[in-house]
Design an enzyme around this catalytic site. Structure first.
Site, PDB file in Angstrom:
ATOM      1  N   GLU A 166      92.329 152.464  45.313  1.00 39.87           N
ATOM      2  CA  GLU A 166      92.578 153.761  44.691  1.00 39.87           C
ATOM      3  C   GLU A 166      92.568 153.476  43.201  1.00 39.87           C
ATOM      4  O   GLU A 166      93.395 152.704  42.721  1.00 39.87           O
ATOM      5  CB  GLU A 166      93.920 154.272  45.218  1.00 39.87           C
ATOM      6  CG  GLU A 166      94.118 155.739  45.030  1.00 39.87           C
ATOM      7  CD  GLU A 166      94.946 155.975  43.811  1.00 39.87           C
ATOM      8  OE1 GLU A 166      94.360 155.937  42.707  1.00 39.87           O
ATOM      9  OE2 GLU A 166      96.149 156.185  43.962  1.00 39.87           O
ATOM     10  N   CYS A 195      98.428 158.581  39.224  1.00 44.79           N
ATOM     11  CA  CYS A 195      96.999 158.688  39.527  1.00 44.79           C
ATOM     12  C   CYS A 195      96.574 160.147  39.533  1.00 44.79           C
ATOM     13  O   CYS A 195      95.400 160.449  39.394  1.00 44.79           O
ATOM     14  CB  CYS A 195      96.685 158.120  40.900  1.00 44.79           C
ATOM     15  SG  CYS A 195      97.790 156.839  41.446  1.00 44.79           S
TER      16      CYS A 195
END
Lengths: 533, 533
Positions: free
Chosen positions: B265, B302
């Site tokens: 990720e 994120c």
């Protein structure tokens, strides 16, 4: 329908102008008409552009319409009748009965996926309803569905000119998932490819679907194959073929500025483990059945039994004698292409000339492009030491590894790379021994079968035709059976989205009646699953 | 519990002898005791060997036992009490309330997966019963389950020192799937890592599981990270971090003789689309909410809103004024590490100095290692032309793109790379416009949210925290929520296997009472789902 040798780009048929491809009838060695024009880079670009344009529309087609497309393709294939069968026999050298059976399998694959699409479970719907009263923070409303990855490049396989080619398993599962498909035809059967491609093109038009839903390209070299995998509009690749070919596609896909998944089914020697009691009780029968499986379709199956493991001794000798006797009676049969025939010959020669290998049996010799079956044996020690003995020989060749004991046989298993299948032959008295082999087999194969051989792959829901690398590029999936649809999907979550904007499948009241997981609990669907032929 | 600075290799605690790592308290700039020893290649080898030895045993643990492990880890974390919270605050610079909340999330993730394991749906059981009477050929008996991929390498993330680190989402989902885990600790929080690692080590021992089920390594450079991903016994990788880091791991994994999946990720700018009516009616409120989301946790998420798209005009000016006013009030806050603080400063400078970019607002200035929020604006044309404006600036920085009209806003969306999330702010009168944007958003993001911001990721069943490359390495999966378990599984099919050798879950009569798909039809499970706390 007359063959034109043209590319199918969306609704158009256009002559490829980058070189030519001609099919060869491997039974006669003759070149077949017409010449097929290879696609140019511009034609490739056009097919990819159309696929990208088609994507949003095609992926949102009602499930019933998408299912109807798959069924219409099956119907259009059937309507091609003898023209398709005859051309396919000429281009593949495979017997007519085999091609007829393969056409049936191809149609039933398409219909299986039509059923999967109608059922809608593949959408993997999940709803976690909002909890406005939750403390300390309210919970948002979350709804998940799977959507198609995008346009998919499918490479036709030589050894299944129908079932794993233009309208084969990869195309069926990608279309079912909602992905437009651009097929790169296998050069060994361009006429079959054109006929099948037109059946799909016609179905897309009959259903009123976006024209870029399907295109078919011929490649006079490697340029179109490479260009297709590298094209930024292509989002996944389906391939069945050699390890070298599959590995090259993996590398191309990994080197893209946006890497994409490659589903390559590549190579497997499919170990067969003969356990002591089964061998003691049924050596002859297993030997005969093995010979039949080995030589079926000139051995040109990914699931061909290329490796036999057993404890050395009189029972194994009986197995070998039975196999030898059976193989010696088996006529040579035509192989798919001159290239495959050549590679088979080279592989057999490498094994036969290896100082640690003995030739057990050869089938009957044949004509040009016919493969002569071959059975070899070696010792476990030699097998463990010599990498060359592990290579797949595509065709009716197999190697028996004589193990001094079961512990060595276990070591040989632990030395194997990933495989599509493993077969174990056992009687009840072998169960405890076999059980101790299962973990090692599970770690390296996709399908474990008992008292049978892996040639003959049922197309159903519980089938796995896949396995750890290098049998495939991605052991997390299968290329045969309904689970294959999962390869072309990805999850998308909608948070607090008003009903008016939600995909229909996720709206309140479950208007499509599909199965949905609510707060983790599966709620079965309640729509009638329509008959799918 | 006193920190020792030791590696946890299976049941052992051993001093790493390859260099040292020390944590820094970013709030004070002080180095924290103790020194942590970096693992040697031999110690890495030992951890991988133990994980491989543990695999067959661990993956076949009864579901209840595996669920109990996850719950025990959660309980052991809770039992660490203030020692864990205090150390984690010191090492991360994050506020205590945030760390307490993150510990709660970490425990609830572990319990969520315990529930998933008990329910057993993740096994994806399928049975196609034999049809001995079928013509022309009988059908074999086929039974499918999913098994764990093998030992998994997990990389701790800096920005979630609990929830995406040693006992975080990747570890929980891998352990749930049946994979042993080798964690490479993030060097920013080694003490937190040791404490959490010991809680897991203890739980593994308390449950009597194979010792290689879990190991924790410190890396004084990059050697252990690289060695772990390249080790032949590691079969998958979980990573949360930078694009450069994730891409390097992808390349290492692809270059192995057996390539393996990497779930990285990596980076996302999480576009926020402000539609005209919502902006007209609620510019102030949206501006304030945006400023709060932007600066939450010093912007170190994120899912931080790094890009705002809207049609230029007075309503956008009101949004900017509201955001500016709110941001100007926001104190600087300590960033996770000096390195992250430095990178943030450089990213802000690059944007601020760009000739096509104007500075809209800055937050309050702060002390060493504190990030000062920043809001910039540019034109759509500049954004479309300048690659540099698209880079993620990790921290509380965002760029507003002024679009002349909705068509240009659509073009900007189509120019974006893959993202974790996109947010749309809409009123009812915007629905038709918003609908036309959805296909482009679906193609490039994992989660689309309405009238909210993406910071704050619910850990549940319908969550997707993933998206097309480069937001992640593999858009086919999620790293948050119960669906994450699918990343560590692969299907295995058993053909004609006698009951005595079948996995229990697949035996006749469904002895475990799990959900199973029979001939394609889902049969719900009938076991009581035990309370999971």
């Amino acid at each position: 329908m007359n063959l034109t040798g043209e590319l199918l780009i969306g609704r158009q048929s256009v002559r490829g102008t980058h070189g030519e491809i001609r099919a060869i009838d491997p039974a006669s060695g003759e070149t077949l008409a017409p010449a097929f024009g290879g696609a140019t880079r511009a034609q490739l670009d056009q097919a990819c552009a159309l696929a990208a344009q088609a994507f949003d529309g095609y992926r949102e087609t009602p499930l019933a319409q998408r299912a109807a497309l798959l069924e219409k393709i099956a119907a259009n294939l059937l309507a091609l009748g003898d023209a398709l069968i005859a051309r396919c026999v000429s281009e593949s050298g495979l017997p007519r009965a085999r091609i007829e059976g393969e056409l049936g399998r191809t149609m039933s694959q398409l219909r299986l996926f039509a059923g999967v699409v109608r059922r809608g479970d593949f959408l993997g719907l999940r709803i976690d309803p909002a909890q406005p009263q939750r403390m300390p923070l309210p919970r948002v409303d979350l709804r998940l569905r799977h959507i198609a990855l995008g346009p998919v490049a499918v490479f036709g396989a030589s050894n299944f000119p129908l079932a794993f080619s233009v309208a084969g398993g990869d195309t069926a599962s990608a279309l079912a998932a909602g992905c437009p498909v651009v097929v790169k035809a296998h050069p060994a059967h361009p006429g079959t490819s054109e006929l099948v491609g037109r059946a799909i093109q016609k179905a897309v038009e009959e259903l009123g679907l976006p024209e870029g839903t399907f295109s078919l390209l011929f490649d006079s070299g490697l340029e179109i194959a490479q260009g297709l995998v590298s094209d930024h509009r292509i989002k996944a690749v389906g391939f069945t073929g050699s390890r070298a070919g599959g590995t090259a596609l993996m590398q191309l896909a990994a080197a893209r500025s946006e890497p994409i998944p490659v589903y390559a089914e590549m190579s497997s020697i499919n170990p067969v483990l003969l356990f002591p009691h089964a061998l003691g009780n049924r050596a002859d029968a297993i030997g005969k059945a093995f010979a039949a499986s080995l030589t079926l379709g000139a051995g040109q199956f990914c699931t061909n039994p290329g490796l036999i493991l057993a404890v050395d001794g009189p029972d194994l000798e009986r197995f070998l004698a039975a196999a030898e006797a059976a193989i010696a009676q088996i006529p040579a049969s035509t192989m798919l292409t001159p290239g495959i025939h050549r590679a088979y010959g080279a592989g057999v020669e490498t094994l036969g000339c290896h100082p640690q290998v003995s030739t057990v049996a050869r089938g009957q010799a044949g004509a040009q492009y016919q493969g002569q079956a071959a059975l070899f044996s070696t010792t476990a020690q030699a097998f463990l030491e010599h990498e060359a003995l592990r290579a797949e020989v595509f065709g009716a060749a197999s190697l028996v590894v004589r193990c001094p004991d079961l512990a060595t046989m276990q070591r040989v298993v632990e030395s194997l790379e990933g495989q599509l299948t493993a077969a174990i032959h056992i009687d009840e008295a072998d169960y405890d021994t076999a059980r101790s082999f299962l973990p090692a087999l599970e770690r390296r194969v996709g399908r474990i079968l008992v008292n049978g051989f892996a040639t003959g792959v049922e197309v159903s829901h519980a089938m796995v035709h896949g396995g750890p690398y290098p049998s495939t590029s991605d052991g997390r999936s299968t290329s045969v059976g309904s689970l294959a649809i999962a390869r072309f999907l990805r999850p998308v979550c909608y948070q607090d989205m008003p009903a008016a904007l939600l995909p229909q499948a996720l709206r309140a009241g479950n208007p499509l009646g599909l199965a949905v997981r609510v707060d983790g609990e599966m709620q079965p669907g309640h729509q009638p699953v329509a008959h799918t032929g």
